[in-house]
Motif scaffolding. Sequence first.
Motif, PDB file in Angstrom:
ATOM      1  N   CYS A 399       0.855  -1.193   0.119  1.00 20.67           N
ATOM      2  CA  CYS A 399       0.003   0.168  -0.070  1.00 20.67           C
ATOM      3  C   CYS A 399       0.952   1.191  -0.016  1.00 20.67           C
ATOM      4  O   CYS A 399       0.656   2.049  -0.520  1.00 20.67           O
ATOM      5  CB  CYS A 399      -0.827  -0.079   1.255  1.00 20.67           C
ATOM      6  SG  CYS A 399      -2.143  -1.323   1.128  1.00 20.67           S
ATOM      7  N   LEU A 400       2.009   1.040   0.740  1.00 15.89           N
ATOM      8  CA  LEU A 400       2.836   2.220   0.754  1.00 15.89           C
ATOM      9  C   LEU A 400       3.557   2.496  -0.545  1.00 15.89           C
ATOM     10  O   LEU A 400       3.691   3.774  -1.112  1.00 15.89           O
ATOM     11  CB  LEU A 400       3.868   2.055   1.757  1.00 15.89           C
ATOM     12  CG  LEU A 400       4.941   3.404   2.155  1.00 15.89           C
ATOM     13  CD1 LEU A 400       4.443   4.546   2.771  1.00 15.89           C
ATOM     14  CD2 LEU A 400       6.098   2.893   3.218  1.00 15.89           C
ATOM     15  N   PHE A 401       3.842   1.265  -1.374  1.00 10.90           N
ATOM     16  CA  PHE A 401       4.365   1.489  -2.508  1.00 10.90           C
ATOM     17  C   PHE A 401       3.511   2.161  -3.332  1.00 10.90           C
ATOM     18  O   PHE A 401       3.947   2.898  -4.700  1.00 10.90           O
ATOM     19  CB  PHE A 401       4.691   0.112  -3.146  1.00 10.90           C
ATOM     20  CG  PHE A 401       5.146  -0.073  -4.539  1.00 10.90           C
ATOM     21  CD1 PHE A 401       6.322   0.325  -5.030  1.00 10.90           C
ATOM     22  CD2 PHE A 401       4.180  -0.620  -5.449  1.00 10.90           C
ATOM     23  CE1 PHE A 401       6.496   0.239  -6.340  1.00 10.90           C
ATOM     24  CE2 PHE A 401       4.508  -0.659  -6.714  1.00 10.90           C
ATOM     25  CZ  PHE A 401       5.683  -0.181  -7.298  1.00 10.90           C
ATOM     26  N   CYS A 402       2.230   1.676  -3.666  1.00  8.56           N
ATOM     27  CA  CYS A 402       1.127   2.286  -4.262  1.00  8.56           C
ATOM     28  C   CYS A 402       1.030   4.115  -4.155  1.00  8.56           C
ATOM     29  O   CYS A 402       1.163   4.871  -5.126  1.00  8.56           O
ATOM     30  CB  CYS A 402      -0.124   2.138  -3.885  1.00  8.56           C
ATOM     31  SG  CYS A 402      -1.649   2.672  -4.768  1.00  8.56           S
ATOM     32  N   PHE A 403       1.053   4.264  -2.824  1.00  7.53           N
ATOM     33  CA  PHE A 403       1.345   5.924  -2.602  1.00  7.53           C
ATOM     34  C   PHE A 403       2.477   6.431  -3.265  1.00  7.53           C
ATOM     35  O   PHE A 403       2.327   7.591  -3.685  1.00  7.53           O
ATOM     36  CB  PHE A 403       1.088   6.090  -0.874  1.00  7.53           C
ATOM     37  CG  PHE A 403      -0.548   6.259  -0.441  1.00  7.53           C
ATOM     38  CD1 PHE A 403      -1.418   6.674  -0.743  1.00  7.53           C
ATOM     39  CD2 PHE A 403      -0.481   5.089   0.564  1.00  7.53           C
ATOM     40  CE1 PHE A 403      -2.712   6.568  -0.183  1.00  7.53           C
ATOM     41  CE2 PHE A 403      -1.829   4.782   1.059  1.00  7.53           C
ATOM     42  CZ  PHE A 403      -2.802   5.613   0.723  1.00  7.53           C
ATOM     43  N   THR A 404       3.620   5.870  -2.948  1.00  6.83           N
ATOM     44  CA  THR A 404       4.671   6.511  -3.427  1.00  6.83           C
ATOM     45  C   THR A 404       4.790   6.485  -5.127  1.00  6.83           C
ATOM     46  O   THR A 404       5.068   7.436  -5.754  1.00  6.83           O
ATOM     47  CB  THR A 404       6.265   5.455  -3.125  1.00  6.83           C
ATOM     48  OG1 THR A 404       5.873   5.256  -1.694  1.00  6.83           O
ATOM     49  CG2 THR A 404       7.389   6.078  -3.392  1.00  6.83           C
ATOM     50  N   LEU A 405       4.099   5.681  -5.808  1.00 10.69           N
ATOM     51  CA  LEU A 405       4.074   5.428  -7.291  1.00 10.69           C
ATOM     52  C   LEU A 405       3.080   6.535  -7.682  1.00 10.69           C
ATOM     53  O   LEU A 405       3.579   7.071  -8.649  1.00 10.69           O
ATOM     54  CB  LEU A 405       3.593   3.918  -7.540  1.00 10.69           C
ATOM     55  CG  LEU A 405       3.418   3.675  -8.926  1.00 10.69           C
ATOM     56  CD1 LEU A 405       4.928   3.595  -9.690  1.00 10.69           C
ATOM     57  CD2 LEU A 405       2.988   2.271  -9.361  1.00 10.69           C
ATOM     58  N   ARG A 406       2.155   6.773  -6.896  1.00 15.68           N
ATOM     59  CA  ARG A 406       1.133   7.590  -7.367  1.00 15.68           C
ATOM     60  C   ARG A 406       1.912   9.048  -7.224  1.00 15.68           C
ATOM     61  O   ARG A 406       1.625  10.031  -8.080  1.00 15.68           O
ATOM     62  CB  ARG A 406      -0.044   7.785  -6.648  1.00 15.68           C
ATOM     63  CG  ARG A 406      -1.116   6.537  -6.598  1.00 15.68           C
ATOM     64  CD  ARG A 406      -2.319   6.846  -6.044  1.00 15.68           C
ATOM     65  NE  ARG A 406      -2.918   8.107  -6.470  1.00 15.68           N
ATOM     66  CZ  ARG A 406      -3.833   8.111  -7.323  1.00 15.68           C
ATOM     67  NH1 ARG A 406      -4.408   7.180  -8.136  1.00 15.68           N
ATOM     68  NH2 ARG A 406      -4.509   9.282  -7.506  1.00 15.68           N
ATOM     69  N   HIS A 407       2.525   9.505  -6.242  1.00 16.20           N
ATOM     70  CA  HIS A 407       3.203  10.497  -5.928  1.00 16.20           C
ATOM     71  C   HIS A 407       4.131  11.057  -6.974  1.00 16.20           C
ATOM     72  O   HIS A 407       4.344  12.024  -7.509  1.00 16.20           O
ATOM     73  CB  HIS A 407       4.122  10.564  -4.598  1.00 16.20           C
ATOM     74  CG  HIS A 407       4.839  11.654  -4.381  1.00 16.20           C
ATOM     75  ND1 HIS A 407       4.353  13.054  -3.976  1.00 16.20           N
ATOM     76  CD2 HIS A 407       6.346  11.920  -4.492  1.00 16.20           C
ATOM     77  CE1 HIS A 407       5.567  13.737  -3.910  1.00 16.20           C
ATOM     78  NE2 HIS A 407       6.394  13.180  -3.989  1.00 16.20           N
TER      79      HIS A 407
END
Length: 414
Positions: A399-407
Amino acid sequence: MAARKRGPTAAKSTPKISEETQKQTEEIINPNSGDPLITPSKLPEIASISLVFFALFFYLLFYHYKIEEDLRRSIVINLGLSVLGFIITLVLIPVASKYVLRRNLFGYDINKKGTPQGLLKVPESLGIVIGIVFLVVAILFQYFNFTSDSNWLVEYNAALASICFMILLGFVDDVLDIPWRITSSLDAGHTTIIIPKPLIPYVGLEILDLGWIYKLYMGLLAVFCTNSINIHAGINGLEVGQTTVIACAILIHNVMQIGASTDPEYKQAHAFSIYLVQPLLTTSLALLCFNWYPSSVFVGDTYTYFARMAMAVVGILGHFSETLLIFFLPQVLNFLASCPQLFGFIKCPRHRLPRFDPQTGLLTGTNDGTLVNIFLRWFGRCTEKQLCIRLLGFQALCCLFCFTLRHFLAGWYK
């Protein structure tokens, strides 16, 4: 599949037990009824961890982002009803457990075979309680937020109908133990997609109407979501734990999107998601108090079908299905690893569980293609509780990876 064996089947193979084991078993049995003791003993731990998340959630909702007062008030009302649902669920689960035990809806925990806990009748299908409380909270919320002419009321009721259908289907599967799976899809909403900015020069369009192809994709997404948890399970707390981690990520994502957007319709879509995910999260946390290791109840297919359809609904109608799939990365990896067995290329046993050693209390990974066994093969033997924490930690990292990717893709991709 959960790590349990049905009552009648297990009863035939229940081994003779020693005096010491019998004494240990009696310590976790209610002397008045003869049933296992069912108490929310993990409530303090679950509540403490939950407060950390809600502190972040409130910070984003009230301080970090400037969100309209009406929208914020609706979210708070929904949260208040959800907390009430949490309390009701805590009260109802022990009551419902007694009734399902009377109807012989119980199982034995395979991952504790050879220990006192492995001899206990664990009530299952307790997901029906969570589903009912969720629906009651969601229906009550309509009276506080939607008017009869609201554009979102039709989609809200369509979402509840889809979730209600999956609760019924899951409970039927729990009771009859049917060998097939049926899932539903959603036809509400538009069928257009926004073309990623790097591809616009090649496609020549910013928005593309996919028609039936989009509906097919959404149907497949709903099918995947409602089945993915069933094949990434098998240890105490894993099914509910996954749901709570993803639900927390969805709530944070929705608040961030509301705070960063100026489009009223876009904000409403993400608020719609919050209205359904908050009661899902709070009722799941109540269930986790009973289902965390050592589990005193089993959630059954009722919960797994209900929870995954609820998240499929918010991803589809909230218009963030791509983000949802990244949140589901562990489930995607587990599905890919399971494909050879699921499609019959390799023999698939009924329970693809790790081996349990009652002498050491440790689990050992088998050659079955599940993330549970892969983690044990890669990182070594461990207890059931440690394994669950590792898998939920991996879920949180995805989930943290998803937020990082979106950023990093913000402003460039879309």
